[in-house]
Scaffold this active site. Structure first.
Site, PDB file in Angstrom:
ATOM      1  N   TYR A 214       1.313  97.869  45.018  1.00  0.00           N
ATOM      2  CA  TYR A 214       2.064  96.800  44.342  1.00  0.00           C
ATOM      3  C   TYR A 214       3.540  97.003  44.620  1.00  0.00           C
ATOM      4  CZ  TYR A 214       0.277  93.080  41.501  1.00  0.00           C
ATOM      5  OH  TYR A 214      -0.217  91.875  41.100  1.00  0.00           O
ATOM      6  N   GLU A 216       6.429  94.435  43.861  1.00  0.00           N
ATOM      7  CA  GLU A 216       7.294  93.300  43.523  1.00  0.00           C
ATOM      8  C   GLU A 216       8.735  93.631  43.859  1.00  0.00           C
ATOM      9  OE1 GLU A 216       6.711  92.176  39.470  1.00  0.00           O
ATOM     10  OE2 GLU A 216       4.717  91.370  39.861  1.00  0.00           O
ATOM     11  N   ASP A 360       9.064  73.016  59.790  1.00  0.00           N
ATOM     12  CA  ASP A 360       7.788  73.694  59.520  1.00  0.00           C
ATOM     13  C   ASP A 360       7.099  73.928  60.867  1.00  0.00           C
ATOM     14  OD1 ASP A 360       5.188  74.407  59.000  1.00  0.00           O
ATOM     15  OD2 ASP A 360       4.882  72.958  57.391  1.00  0.00           O
ATOM     16  N   THR A 386       3.278  79.653  59.664  1.00  0.00           N
ATOM     17  CA  THR A 386       2.124  80.499  59.347  1.00  0.00           C
ATOM     18  C   THR A 386       2.019  81.556  60.438  1.00  0.00           C
ATOM     19  OG1 THR A 386       0.715  78.883  60.449  1.00  0.00           O
ATOM     20  CG2 THR A 386       0.768  78.810  58.055  1.00  0.00           C
ATOM     21  N   LYS A 389      -1.816  81.217  63.227  1.00  0.00           N
ATOM     22  CA  LYS A 389      -2.296  80.159  64.146  1.00  0.00           C
ATOM     23  C   LYS A 389      -1.951  80.587  65.573  1.00  0.00           C
ATOM     24  CE  LYS A 389      -2.185  76.534  60.679  1.00  0.00           C
ATOM     25  NZ  LYS A 389      -1.185  76.582  59.617  1.00  0.00           N
ATOM     26  N   ARG A 395      -3.521  86.232  58.273  1.00  0.00           N
ATOM     27  CA  ARG A 395      -3.273  85.044  57.469  1.00  0.00           C
ATOM     28  C   ARG A 395      -1.996  85.240  56.669  1.00  0.00           C
ATOM     29  NH1 ARG A 395      -7.871  81.555  57.791  1.00  0.00           N
ATOM     30  NH2 ARG A 395      -6.828  80.224  56.299  1.00  0.00           N
TER      31      ARG A 395
HETATM   32  N1  PLP Z   1       2.371  73.519  57.455  1.00  0.00           N
HETATM   33  C1  PLP Z   1       1.684  73.014  58.483  1.00  0.00           C
HETATM   34  C2  PLP Z   1       2.391  72.146  59.471  1.00  0.00           C
HETATM   35  C3  PLP Z   1       0.329  73.339  58.648  1.00  0.00           C
HETATM   36  O1  PLP Z   1      -0.344  72.817  59.663  1.00  0.00           O
HETATM   37  C4  PLP Z   1      -0.283  74.170  57.702  1.00  0.00           C
HETATM   38  C5  PLP Z   1      -1.700  74.557  57.811  1.00  0.00           C
HETATM   39  O2  PLP Z   1      -2.462  74.085  58.568  1.00  0.00           O
HETATM   40  C6  PLP Z   1       0.464  74.652  56.624  1.00  0.00           C
HETATM   41  C7  PLP Z   1       1.792  74.307  56.528  1.00  0.00           C
HETATM   42  C8  PLP Z   1      -0.153  75.440  55.515  1.00  0.00           C
HETATM   43  O3  PLP Z   1      -0.608  76.674  55.864  1.00  0.00           O
HETATM   44  P1  PLP Z   1      -1.665  77.436  54.914  1.00  0.00           P
HETATM   45  O4  PLP Z   1      -2.988  76.849  55.218  1.00  0.00           O
HETATM   46  O5  PLP Z   1      -1.512  78.875  55.341  1.00  0.00           O
HETATM   47  O6  PLP Z   1      -1.249  77.210  53.503  1.00  0.00           O
END
Ligand code: PLP
Length: 577
Positions: A214, A216, A360, A386, A389, A395
């Site tokens: 843990y 935090e 994003d 993320t 991917k 993850r």
């Molecule tokens: N943002 C985009 C553009 C995504 O394609 C995704 C997931 O596919 C996410 C955010 C969210 O990721 P997570 O599934 O890890 O919450």
């Protein structure tokens, strides 16, 4: 008696086990060891009633592997079966010996840590002498070292789930599920654009002791003790990802991409603020303002989308909308958009209307790191992505930002929206980021794009229309309506699933069908590229897809394709079994 150091006699702990044929000799050897000053762990059996030697071989092996004992002694009728059983325990080198010479060599050359005797084949006095020779001898190292490393490596290279192997102890129901899921991943095609095969190292660290911690807070500013190593692991992840993207600040704690986005909004917005994001049915993500997601409930999202003519992002319309709505934040990035996203026009619009700019990069982070797609970091205030991917890590999510936003982002992640970070995931992110810094990662990302383009071409030649006409990245979007106006995304996904082709249905721009049914399919090439597939396999995959979707209800066709898919997958295993 420590190896080759008789003066340290009291310190040695030896575990002994035997079956019904070996228990008497085992007891004599135990007695000898006690007399010689060793601590003895007697794991049985202790009588003539028939038992199974694998149980006792494994018990001895596990005692040594777990360091309950330094060395092990195992006895059965021939000394062979129990040695095979003990040697199955990772880290155990079990040797059946017949005399003093073979016992000594087993240690000197093979660094054996379990010595095995055949009670029916060896005189007890000779066994005692051989045991003495075994304990007295020590490993010589030198030329034997690399050979031992080879032994240890057998069956390990590329084996993913050390974690899974840990899990495969004592939970038969979960063992069955793990085996079944591994089998599924090994024998079917993984074309979900957001998936990948993480490396054995990433998998192992994800299942590591960091899951017990843990922490935090942030490195050197924790609310819990005992974080010296967790601090170092998190700092590694931070330093590595900053370097990869050229970012001023990184927060590697978000549990997922959605958590990263939620924290970024919390840092940049007040409830009810106006934000712009890409519309879900043009390829945006749920977290970009969908009414069913917290983003859509808490903030006032205005959606931009694609042009009707070429289905590319309509930068001009986006700028017009921004002028009209004066958003506090503009979000770029998508979940089902097959083309390059240019961060520059977004920055220009943000500057014009006084908005912050968030990119994003969940899907394309790996392509960016490899230089295959433009890096948004020099343009955006905040970049989220993320790690699992195209990045091919564990993850999770990560946020990059300029120094100006660093404090706000950190507070929005913790304590704003999360408690303790998942230290095992953070540590595995560090491993994944190191892998992404290697030159072969850039080559891998280029191959993902080449494969996606090849798959797009081949699908086109089978009569499928692709949204935007093709792809510049790792994914493509099939509009099924021209192939078969009655075939829905849902029905197509189910038929392909039955044939061993795993993908997801997806809305196409202005889809007349509901998001649960859709008229489209999304395919991605990160996983099959990790497996080593090339454009020629992409042509095969397109042919499989066309064959199934021409006859989605024909069980014969589906069975035949499934067999061919399994054959293809067998030639490109993602992991050693
Ligand atoms: N943002 C985009 C553009 C995504 O394609 C995704 C997931 O596919 C996410 C955010 C969210 O990721 P997570 O599934 O890890 O919450």
């Amino acid at each position: 008696m420590t190896h080759g150091d008789p003066s340290a006699a009291q310190t040695m702990v030896v575990a002994l086990g035997a079956d019904h044929a070996g228990w008497e000799l085992k007891d004599r050897l135990a007695q000898h060891l006690r007399t010689a000053g060793c601590d003895v762990v007697d794991l049985g059996t202790n009588g003539p009633a028939p038992v199974d030697y694998p149980d006792y071989g494994a018990a001895v092996g596990e005692a040594v592997a777990a360091r309950t004992a330094e060395l092990g002694v195992a006895v059965c009728g021939s000394g062979i079966g129990i040695a095979i059983a003990a040697g199955k325990v990772p880290g155990i080198r079990a040797a059946t010996v017949h005399d003093e010479t073979s016992a000594r060599l087993a240690r000197q050359h093979n660094d054996a840590n379990v010595v095995c005797f055949g009670a029916r084949l060896i005189d007890p006095k000779l066994a005692i002498a051989a045991l003495g020779a075994f304990l007295e001898a020590s490993f010589e190292g030198g030329r034997h070292e690399p050979r031992l490393r080879k032994i240890d490596g057998i069956g390990r290279a590329g084996t993913p789930p050390r974690a899974a192997r840990w899990a495969q102890r004592g939970d038969p129901e979960m063992d069955t599920l793990l085996d079944a899921e591994l089998e599924r991943q090994m024998t079917t095609l993984q074309l979900i654009a957001s998936e990948n095969f993480a490396s054995p190292a990433v998998m192992a660290v994800t299942g590591s002791v960091f899951t017990n911690k843990y922490s935090e807070g942030y490195p050197r500013r924790r609310y819990y003790g005992g974080n010296v190593h967790a601090d170092a692991a998190e700092q590694l992840a931070i330093d590595r990802i900053k370097e990869l993207f050229g970012a001023e600040h990184a927060n590697v704690q978000p549990h997922s991409g959605s958590q990263a986005n939620a924290a970024a909004y919390l840092a940049l917005l007040d409830i009810g603020d106006t934000v712009m994001g890409m519309s879900l049915d043009h390829g945006g993500h749920l977290t970009h303002g969908s009414p069913v997601n917290a983003s859509g409930k808490l903030y006032d999202f205005v959606s931009y989308g694609l042009t009707r003519s070429d289905e590319r992002i309509d930068y001009e319309a986006m700028a017009e909308l921004a002028r009209e709505h004066r958003p506090k934040l503009i979000v770029a990035g998508a979940t089902a958009y097959p083309r390059r996203i240019d961060p520059k026009p977004f920055r220009e619009v943000c500057d014009e209307v006084g908005a912050a700019f968030m990119f994003d990069a969940a899907h394309i982070a790996g392509l960016i790191v490899a230089g295959v797609h433009p890096n948004p970091v020099p343009f955006a205030d905040v970049v989220t992505f993320t790690t699992h991917k195209t990045m091919r890590g564990p993850r999770g999510g990560t946020i990059l930002c300029t120094q100006e936003y660093a404090k706000r982002i950190d507070s929005a992640v913790f304590p704003g929206s999360q408690g303790g970070p998942l230290d095992h995931a953070v540590a595995a992110k560090a491993v994944g980021f190191a892998e992404a810094a290697r030159p072969d990662f850039a080559a891998y990302q280029s191959r993902i794009v080449t494969n996606a383009a090849a798959l797009a071409d081949a699908l086109g030649s089978h009569g499928f229309r692709l949204v935007t006409g093709g792809t510049d990245n790792h994914l493509l979007l099939i509009d099924l309506r021209t192939f078969d106006p009655d075939l829905t995304g849902k029905a197509a996904q189910e038929a392909l699933d039955a044939a061993g082709i795993t993908l997801n249905r997806n809305a196409i721009p202005d889809d007349p069908r509901s998001p649960f049914v859709t008229s489209g399919l999304r395919m991605g090439t990160p996983s099959v590229t990790t497996q080593g597939m090339t454009p020629s396999e992409m042509a095969q995959i397109a042919e499989f897809t066309a064959r199934v979707l021409k006859a989605p209800d024909d069980v014969g066709v589906i069975a035949q394709v499934r067999a061919e898919v399994a054959e293809l997958c067998a030639a490109f295993p993602p992991y050693d079994r």
